[in-house]
Design a protein around this motif. Structure first.
Motif, PDB file in Angstrom:
ATOM      1  N   LEU A  63      59.436  91.728   4.875  1.00 45.38           N
ATOM      2  CA  LEU A  63      59.344  92.735   5.933  1.00 45.38           C
ATOM      3  C   LEU A  63      60.371  92.490   7.046  1.00 45.38           C
ATOM      4  CD1 LEU A  63      55.453  92.997   6.171  1.00 45.38           C
ATOM      5  CD2 LEU A  63      57.018  94.831   5.467  1.00 45.38           C
ATOM      6  N   GLY A  64      61.156  91.425   6.907  1.00 45.92           N
ATOM      7  CA  GLY A  64      62.174  91.112   7.902  1.00 45.92           C
ATOM      8  C   GLY A  64      61.637  90.368   9.118  1.00 45.92           C
ATOM      9  N   LYS A  65      60.424  89.885   9.022  1.00 48.00           N
ATOM     10  CA  LYS A  65      59.800  89.131  10.122  1.00 48.00           C
ATOM     11  C   LYS A  65      60.020  87.635   9.878  1.00 48.00           C
ATOM     12  CE  LYS A  65      56.290  92.703  10.759  1.00 48.00           C
ATOM     13  NZ  LYS A  65      54.848  92.996  10.759  1.00 48.00           N
ATOM     14  N   ASN A  94      60.283  76.490  -0.690  1.00 45.25           N
ATOM     15  CA  ASN A  94      61.122  77.542  -1.280  1.00 45.25           C
ATOM     16  C   ASN A  94      61.097  78.812  -0.431  1.00 45.25           C
ATOM     17  OD1 ASN A  94      62.668  76.890  -3.523  1.00 45.25           O
ATOM     18  ND2 ASN A  94      60.900  76.897  -4.876  1.00 45.25           N
ATOM     19  N   ILE A  95      59.928  79.169   0.056  1.00 49.46           N
ATOM     20  CA  ILE A  95      59.822  80.355   0.913  1.00 49.46           C
ATOM     21  C   ILE A  95      60.660  80.153   2.177  1.00 49.46           C
ATOM     22  CG2 ILE A  95      58.234  81.726   2.341  1.00 49.46           C
ATOM     23  CD1 ILE A  95      56.078  81.081   0.119  1.00 49.46           C
ATOM     24  N   ARG A 101      68.114  81.346   3.973  1.00 50.84           N
ATOM     25  CA  ARG A 101      69.231  81.934   3.219  1.00 50.84           C
ATOM     26  C   ARG A 101      69.465  83.383   3.657  1.00 50.84           C
ATOM     27  NH1 ARG A 101      68.330  81.913  -2.903  1.00 50.84           N
ATOM     28  NH2 ARG A 101      66.884  83.537  -2.280  1.00 50.84           N
ATOM     29  N   THR A 102      68.398  84.138   3.824  1.00 56.30           N
ATOM     30  CA  THR A 102      68.515  85.512   4.296  1.00 56.30           C
ATOM     31  C   THR A 102      69.187  85.560   5.675  1.00 56.30           C
ATOM     32  OG1 THR A 102      66.562  86.199   3.058  1.00 56.30           O
ATOM     33  CG2 THR A 102      67.208  87.602   4.894  1.00 56.30           C
ATOM     34  N   LYS A 108      70.299  74.928   6.526  1.00 63.02           N
ATOM     35  CA  LYS A 108      68.833  74.812   6.583  1.00 63.02           C
ATOM     36  C   LYS A 108      68.214  75.257   5.264  1.00 63.02           C
ATOM     37  CE  LYS A 108      66.547  73.838  10.289  1.00 63.02           C
ATOM     38  NZ  LYS A 108      65.871  72.543  10.458  1.00 63.02           N
ATOM     39  N   ALA A 109      68.758  76.311   4.667  1.00 61.46           N
ATOM     40  CA  ALA A 109      68.248  76.775   3.376  1.00 61.46           C
ATOM     41  C   ALA A 109      68.374  75.665   2.339  1.00 61.46           C
ATOM     42  CB  ALA A 109      69.000  78.025   2.923  1.00 61.46           C
ATOM     43  N   LEU A 110      69.530  75.055   2.291  1.00 61.02           N
ATOM     44  CA  LEU A 110      69.766  73.973   1.333  1.00 61.02           C
ATOM     45  C   LEU A 110      68.813  72.805   1.575  1.00 61.02           C
ATOM     46  CD1 LEU A 110      71.465  72.926  -1.009  1.00 61.02           C
ATOM     47  CD2 LEU A 110      73.095  72.046   0.678  1.00 61.02           C
TER      48      LEU A 110
END
Length: 131
Positions: A63-65, A94-95, A101-102, A108-110
């Protein structure tokens, strides 16, 4: 006993359905996950609460939140740590990695994808590793 077992199974099914809905209808996903969370809280089912939170975090992400998604995922991790559920901690990581990543915060994603991978490798959990 049988009723309690039935309730927990029902909650897990609702949470999984919520997680699957995140891609096609994140509003419905959030609604279902909230139902599972509320029912889990009512019967004191900690694992159910945390799994529902993971579904809510994934829906909030879609939802972009993003800040809400990160907050919810960290709440799930706190419960999973308390009940020592490493497989679902990996799912939470993972979430969180997906959210970063988005946001194009690739470092931080990595970091979070690596945490998830490390748990999967420790447990030799091919499903976690593949995510």
């Amino acid at each position: 006993y049988q009723t309690a077992q039935h309730d927990t199974l029902k909650i897990l099914v609702i949470s999984e359905k919520a997680f699957l809905y995140r891609l096609v209808n994140p509003d419905t996903s959030m609604f279902l996950a909230q139902q599972a969370f509320d029912q889990s809280e009512k019967i004191g089912f900690e694992k159910g609460k945390a799994i529902a939170l993971n579904s809510m975090a994934a829906a909030a992400h879609k939802l972009g939140k993003h800040l809400e998604a990160l907050d919810i995922a960290h709440r799930a991790i706190a419960i999973f740590e308390k009940i020592k559920d490493n497989q679902n901690i990996a799912r939470s990581y993972n979430i969180i990695g997906d959210v970063y990543r988005t946001q194009r915060n690739y470092l931080k994603a990595l970091e979070y994808f690596q945490k998830s991978l490390n748990i999967g490798e420790q447990k030799q959990d091919k499903r976690s590793i593949a995510r």
